[in-house]
Design a protein around this motif. Structure first.
Motif, PDB file in Angstrom:
ATOM      1  N   MET A   1      50.946 -61.387 -43.715  1.00  0.00           N
ATOM      2  CA  MET A   1      49.657 -60.743 -43.759  1.00  0.00           C
ATOM      3  C   MET A   1      49.745 -59.422 -42.995  1.00  0.00           C
ATOM      4  O   MET A   1      50.277 -59.370 -41.892  1.00  0.00           O
ATOM      5  CB  MET A   1      48.618 -61.667 -43.132  1.00  0.00           C
ATOM      6  CG  MET A   1      47.224 -61.149 -43.287  1.00  0.00           C
ATOM      7  SD  MET A   1      46.088 -62.487 -43.598  1.00  0.00           S
ATOM      8  CE  MET A   1      45.156 -62.561 -42.145  1.00  0.00           C
ATOM      9  N   THR A   2      49.219 -58.375 -43.569  1.00  0.00           N
ATOM     10  CA  THR A   2      49.281 -57.066 -42.927  1.00  0.00           C
ATOM     11  C   THR A   2      48.102 -56.874 -41.982  1.00  0.00           C
ATOM     12  O   THR A   2      47.023 -57.429 -42.187  1.00  0.00           O
ATOM     13  CB  THR A   2      49.268 -55.934 -43.987  1.00  0.00           C
ATOM     14  OG1 THR A   2      48.048 -56.013 -44.711  1.00  0.00           O
ATOM     15  CG2 THR A   2      50.446 -56.044 -44.931  1.00  0.00           C
ATOM     16  N   GLN A   3      48.348 -56.099 -40.969  1.00  0.00           N
ATOM     17  CA  GLN A   3      47.306 -55.775 -39.998  1.00  0.00           C
ATOM     18  C   GLN A   3      46.388 -54.708 -40.594  1.00  0.00           C
ATOM     19  O   GLN A   3      46.850 -53.817 -41.301  1.00  0.00           O
ATOM     20  CB  GLN A   3      47.940 -55.219 -38.716  1.00  0.00           C
ATOM     21  CG  GLN A   3      48.763 -56.229 -37.972  1.00  0.00           C
ATOM     22  CD  GLN A   3      47.873 -57.212 -37.216  1.00  0.00           C
ATOM     23  OE1 GLN A   3      46.747 -57.492 -37.604  1.00  0.00           O
ATOM     24  NE2 GLN A   3      48.394 -57.757 -36.139  1.00  0.00           N
ATOM     25  N   PRO A   4      45.084 -54.788 -40.307  1.00  0.00           N
ATOM     26  CA  PRO A   4      44.182 -53.730 -40.783  1.00  0.00           C
ATOM     27  C   PRO A   4      44.525 -52.405 -40.119  1.00  0.00           C
ATOM     28  O   PRO A   4      44.983 -52.378 -38.977  1.00  0.00           O
ATOM     29  CB  PRO A   4      42.794 -54.215 -40.384  1.00  0.00           C
ATOM     30  CG  PRO A   4      42.999 -55.303 -39.382  1.00  0.00           C
ATOM     31  CD  PRO A   4      44.402 -55.808 -39.547  1.00  0.00           C
ATOM     32  N   MET A   5      44.321 -51.344 -40.849  1.00  0.00           N
ATOM     33  CA  MET A   5      44.580 -50.018 -40.303  1.00  0.00           C
ATOM     34  C   MET A   5      43.546 -49.684 -39.242  1.00  0.00           C
ATOM     35  O   MET A   5      42.387 -50.075 -39.344  1.00  0.00           O
ATOM     36  CB  MET A   5      44.522 -48.960 -41.410  1.00  0.00           C
ATOM     37  CG  MET A   5      45.694 -49.002 -42.355  1.00  0.00           C
ATOM     38  SD  MET A   5      45.636 -47.632 -43.538  1.00  0.00           S
ATOM     39  CE  MET A   5      45.821 -46.231 -42.456  1.00  0.00           C
ATOM     40  N   GLU A   6      43.991 -48.971 -38.243  1.00  0.00           N
ATOM     41  CA  GLU A   6      43.091 -48.501 -37.193  1.00  0.00           C
ATOM     42  C   GLU A   6      42.096 -47.507 -37.780  1.00  0.00           C
ATOM     43  O   GLU A   6      42.435 -46.708 -38.654  1.00  0.00           O
ATOM     44  CB  GLU A   6      43.909 -47.815 -36.097  1.00  0.00           C
ATOM     45  CG  GLU A   6      43.082 -47.296 -34.958  1.00  0.00           C
ATOM     46  CD  GLU A   6      43.918 -46.585 -33.908  1.00  0.00           C
ATOM     47  OE1 GLU A   6      43.374 -45.687 -33.258  1.00  0.00           O
ATOM     48  OE2 GLU A   6      45.111 -46.923 -33.764  1.00  0.00           O
ATOM     49  N   ILE A   7      40.871 -47.563 -37.302  1.00  0.00           N
ATOM     50  CA  ILE A   7      39.846 -46.605 -37.728  1.00  0.00           C
ATOM     51  C   ILE A   7      39.872 -45.448 -36.736  1.00  0.00           C
ATOM     52  O   ILE A   7      39.700 -45.651 -35.529  1.00  0.00           O
ATOM     53  CB  ILE A   7      38.457 -47.269 -37.777  1.00  0.00           C
ATOM     54  CG1 ILE A   7      38.455 -48.359 -38.844  1.00  0.00           C
ATOM     55  CG2 ILE A   7      37.367 -46.228 -38.047  1.00  0.00           C
ATOM     56  CD1 ILE A   7      37.190 -49.175 -38.898  1.00  0.00           C
ATOM     57  N   ASN A   8      40.091 -44.252 -37.240  1.00  0.00           N
ATOM     58  CA  ASN A   8      40.194 -43.071 -36.397  1.00  0.00           C
ATOM     59  C   ASN A   8      39.291 -41.981 -36.968  1.00  0.00           C
ATOM     60  O   ASN A   8      39.746 -41.040 -37.606  1.00  0.00           O
ATOM     61  CB  ASN A   8      41.649 -42.609 -36.314  1.00  0.00           C
ATOM     62  CG  ASN A   8      41.823 -41.447 -35.366  1.00  0.00           C
ATOM     63  OD1 ASN A   8      40.900 -41.085 -34.628  1.00  0.00           O
ATOM     64  ND2 ASN A   8      43.000 -40.849 -35.380  1.00  0.00           N
ATOM     65  N   ILE A   9      37.977 -42.131 -36.752  1.00  0.00           N
ATOM     66  CA  ILE A   9      37.003 -41.187 -37.307  1.00  0.00           C
ATOM     67  C   ILE A   9      36.344 -40.343 -36.218  1.00  0.00           C
ATOM     68  O   ILE A   9      35.329 -39.684 -36.456  1.00  0.00           O
ATOM     69  CB  ILE A   9      35.932 -41.908 -38.157  1.00  0.00           C
ATOM     70  CG1 ILE A   9      35.178 -42.959 -37.335  1.00  0.00           C
ATOM     71  CG2 ILE A   9      36.570 -42.528 -39.401  1.00  0.00           C
ATOM     72  CD1 ILE A   9      34.004 -43.610 -38.060  1.00  0.00           C
ATOM     73  N   GLY A  10      36.901 -40.395 -35.003  1.00  0.00           N
ATOM     74  CA  GLY A  10      36.357 -39.597 -33.916  1.00  0.00           C
ATOM     75  C   GLY A  10      35.224 -40.274 -33.169  1.00  0.00           C
ATOM     76  O   GLY A  10      34.520 -39.625 -32.395  1.00  0.00           O
ATOM     77  N   ILE A  11      35.027 -41.563 -33.402  1.00  0.00           N
ATOM     78  CA  ILE A  11      34.017 -42.344 -32.683  1.00  0.00           C
ATOM     79  C   ILE A  11      34.744 -43.538 -32.071  1.00  0.00           C
ATOM     80  O   ILE A  11      35.447 -44.261 -32.783  1.00  0.00           O
ATOM     81  CB  ILE A  11      32.898 -42.835 -33.629  1.00  0.00           C
ATOM     82  CG1 ILE A  11      32.229 -41.653 -34.337  1.00  0.00           C
ATOM     83  CG2 ILE A  11      31.868 -43.658 -32.878  1.00  0.00           C
ATOM     84  CD1 ILE A  11      31.242 -42.068 -35.423  1.00  0.00           C
ATOM     85  N   SER A  12      34.600 -43.722 -30.767  1.00  0.00           N
ATOM     86  CA  SER A  12      35.315 -44.805 -30.095  1.00  0.00           C
ATOM     87  C   SER A  12      34.909 -46.162 -30.663  1.00  0.00           C
ATOM     88  O   SER A  12      33.822 -46.321 -31.229  1.00  0.00           O
ATOM     89  CB  SER A  12      35.030 -44.775 -28.592  1.00  0.00           C
ATOM     90  OG  SER A  12      33.705 -45.208 -28.337  1.00  0.00           O
ATOM     91  N   GLU A  13      35.779 -47.142 -30.460  1.00  0.00           N
ATOM     92  CA  GLU A  13      35.487 -48.495 -30.944  1.00  0.00           C
ATOM     93  C   GLU A  13      34.223 -49.043 -30.292  1.00  0.00           C
ATOM     94  O   GLU A  13      33.390 -49.669 -30.953  1.00  0.00           O
ATOM     95  CB  GLU A  13      36.666 -49.434 -30.700  1.00  0.00           C
ATOM     96  CG  GLU A  13      36.416 -50.811 -31.285  1.00  0.00           C
ATOM     97  CD  GLU A  13      37.626 -51.718 -31.229  1.00  0.00           C
ATOM     98  OE1 GLU A  13      37.438 -52.928 -31.420  1.00  0.00           O
ATOM     99  OE2 GLU A  13      38.746 -51.227 -31.010  1.00  0.00           O
TER     100      GLU A  13
END
Length: 159
Positions: A1-13
C-alpha cells in the motif's frame, strides 16, 4: 500500500485541520438546513402554498450544490468530509423539525436557521484569514451572502 502524498499548499497541517473542522460544522449546518427546507417544500400548505413550495425548492436546490462545494473544500484540505446523519447531528447548530408547522412558522424557522449558518461561517473566518486560505475565505463569503439574502427574503414574507 502506498503512502498518501504530503499536502503542500502553503497552509500548515494544524491550520488545515482547524479550517476543515470549521468547514465540517458549516457542512453539517448546510445539510441540516437542506433537509429541513426540503421537508418544508413537501409539507407546506395554506394560502401561500404555491409561492412557498417554489421558493423552498429553489433554496434546497441551492443548498444541494453548496454542500458539495463545502465537502470538496474539506477534502482539498486533506480531511474527510462528514457524511452521516449522526456526524451532522453532532456538528450542526440547526434544530431538527419533526412536526408539520404552519407556513408562517416554517418561514420563521428558516430565517433563524439561515442566520445560524451565517454565524457558523463567520466563526470559521478568523482561522481562514489567519492561514491566508483565500479559497476557503471565498467560499465562506459566498455562503454568507447567499444565507443573508435568503434570510432577508424570507423575513420579508412575514411583514
Amino acid at each position: 500500500m502506498t503512502q498518501p502524498m504530503e499536502i503542500n499548499i502553503g497552509i500548515s497541517e494544524a491550520n488545515r485541520e482547524q479550517i476543515a473542522h470549521g468547514l465540517s460544522r458549516l457542512l453539517a449546518d448546510s445539510y441540516s438546513l437542506y433537509l429541513k427546507t426540503h421537508n418544508f417544500h413537501w409539507n407546506v400548505s395554506g394560502p401561500m402554498f404555491q409561492t412557498l413550495h417554489q421558493m423552498f425548492e429553489e433554496q434546497y436546490l441551492e443548498l444541494a450544490t453548496a454542500v458539495d462545494e463545502i465537502a470538496e473544500r474539506i477534502r482539498a484540505l486533506g480531511y474527510p468530509a462528514p457524511g452521516s446523519y449522526s456526524q451532522f447531528a453532532q456538528l450542526t447548530s440547526i434544530p431538527e423539525e419533526t412536526g408539520t408547522p404552519t407556513a408562517d412558522e416554517m418561514i420563521r424557522q428558516l430565517v433563524r436557521d439561515q442566520e445560524a449558518v451565517v454565524r457558523t461561517a463567520r466563526e470559521v473566518f478568523p482561522a481562514v484569514e489567519n492561514a491566508n486560505d483565500e479559497p476557503s475565505a471565498d467560499l465562506l463569503t459566498q455562503r454568507m451572502q447567499v444565507h443573508e439574502k435568503t434570510a432577508w427574503m424570507l423575513r420579508s414574507l412575514l411583514q
